[in-house]
Design a protein around this motif. Sequence first.
Motif, PDB file in Angstrom:
ATOM      1  N   LEU A   1     -24.730 -41.209 -17.466  1.00 20.03           N
ATOM      2  CA  LEU A   1     -25.423 -40.471 -18.505  1.00 20.03           C
ATOM      3  C   LEU A   1     -25.316 -39.338 -18.670  1.00 20.03           C
ATOM      4  N   LYS A   2     -25.546 -38.513 -17.420  1.00 28.74           N
ATOM      5  CA  LYS A   2     -25.248 -37.144 -17.276  1.00 28.74           C
ATOM      6  C   LYS A   2     -24.348 -36.338 -18.124  1.00 28.74           C
ATOM      7  N   GLU A   3     -23.066 -37.184 -18.110  1.00 25.25           N
ATOM      8  CA  GLU A   3     -21.879 -36.596 -18.629  1.00 25.25           C
ATOM      9  C   GLU A   3     -22.178 -36.738 -20.224  1.00 25.25           C
ATOM     10  N   ALA A   4     -22.732 -37.993 -20.576  1.00 26.94           N
ATOM     11  CA  ALA A   4     -22.847 -38.165 -22.177  1.00 26.94           C
ATOM     12  C   ALA A   4     -24.032 -36.961 -22.500  1.00 26.94           C
ATOM     13  N   HIS A   5     -24.854 -36.676 -21.808  1.00 23.98           N
ATOM     14  CA  HIS A   5     -25.910 -35.974 -22.436  1.00 23.98           C
ATOM     15  C   HIS A   5     -25.342 -34.527 -22.568  1.00 23.98           C
ATOM     16  N   GLU A   6     -24.524 -33.930 -21.293  1.00 26.59           N
ATOM     17  CA  GLU A   6     -23.856 -32.882 -21.293  1.00 26.59           C
ATOM     18  C   GLU A   6     -23.097 -32.635 -22.370  1.00 26.59           C
ATOM     19  N   ALA A   7     -22.295 -33.760 -22.791  1.00 23.42           N
ATOM     20  CA  ALA A   7     -21.592 -33.658 -24.092  1.00 23.42           C
ATOM     21  C   ALA A   7     -22.246 -33.198 -25.382  1.00 23.42           C
ATOM     22  N   ASP A   8     -23.384 -33.819 -25.200  1.00 28.72           N
ATOM     23  CA  ASP A   8     -24.449 -33.512 -26.597  1.00 28.72           C
ATOM     24  C   ASP A   8     -24.718 -31.997 -26.286  1.00 28.72           C
ATOM     25  N   LEU A   9     -25.095 -31.652 -25.070  1.00 29.25           N
ATOM     26  CA  LEU A   9     -25.419 -30.364 -25.123  1.00 29.25           C
ATOM     27  C   LEU A   9     -24.707 -29.164 -25.591  1.00 29.25           C
ATOM     28  N   ALA A  10     -23.376 -29.577 -25.053  1.00 33.03           N
ATOM     29  CA  ALA A  10     -22.031 -28.572 -25.280  1.00 33.03           C
ATOM     30  C   ALA A  10     -22.049 -28.234 -26.846  1.00 33.03           C
ATOM     31  N   ILE A  11     -22.451 -29.140 -27.641  1.00 36.87           N
ATOM     32  CA  ILE A  11     -22.236 -28.651 -29.062  1.00 36.87           C
ATOM     33  C   ILE A  11     -23.391 -28.960 -30.097  1.00 36.87           C
ATOM     34  N   GLU A  12     -24.748 -28.994 -29.312  1.00 41.28           N
ATOM     35  CA  GLU A  12     -25.753 -29.239 -30.107  1.00 41.28           C
ATOM     36  C   GLU A  12     -26.218 -27.857 -30.910  1.00 41.28           C
ATOM     37  N   ALA A  13     -25.838 -26.783 -30.377  1.00 43.73           N
ATOM     38  CA  ALA A  13     -26.275 -25.667 -31.181  1.00 43.73           C
ATOM     39  C   ALA A  13     -25.677 -25.366 -32.518  1.00 43.73           C
ATOM     40  N   ASP A  14     -24.571 -26.228 -32.576  1.00 41.14           N
ATOM     41  CA  ASP A  14     -23.784 -25.927 -33.842  1.00 41.14           C
ATOM     42  C   ASP A  14     -24.667 -26.699 -34.974  1.00 41.14           C
ATOM     43  N   GLU A  15     -25.356 -27.603 -34.825  1.00 43.25           N
ATOM     44  CA  GLU A  15     -26.468 -28.227 -35.585  1.00 43.25           C
ATOM     45  C   GLU A  15     -27.886 -27.720 -35.786  1.00 43.25           C
TER      46      GLU A  15
END
Lengths: 82, 82
Positions: free
Chosen positions: A19-33
């Motif tokens: 879950l942490k990995e999935a959440h970090e994948a979101d965090l890594a790109i969320e600023a683009d949106e």
Amino acid sequence: MATFIDVHSGFVGVTAEQLKEAHEADLAIEADEGVHFERAWLDPESGKVFCLAHGPSKEAIMRVHERAGHPTAEVYEVPIEV
Amino acid sequence: MATFIDVHSGFVGVTAEQLKEAHEADLAIEADEGVHFERAWLDPESGKVFCLAHGPSKEAIMRVHERAGHPTAEVYEVPIEV
């Protein structure tokens, strides 16, 4: 900036680390949106994940999740909270 | 003490004041079951409400909501969070 809760299904048996990995994948790109994923909660028995996020639109939330590899169409804007 | 997210449907068009009243109805009796309802988020368009709660069991959460007048069978234990 609006608040959203989105729901994922199919995460049966997923671990805290995953879950942490999935959440970090979101965090890594969320600023683009212009999105921020604040918290996520997992029920590994039913496979449901609930994410609390802030962002400009439902579509922005969906695009981040899709690019991060865990798309969902179930996104609710929640303008009222207690 | 475990963490739960529960989901209600049918709250279409409900106002902030009405959500507050419903939440306060839970708070008024939650101690009887050793439960605490921490937050709730409402999408008045779809009518979905998501509650974040702590308590001893899914059944305890359900009993408080039922006695407060807004029963739901959709309660998820969420032992993993980020």
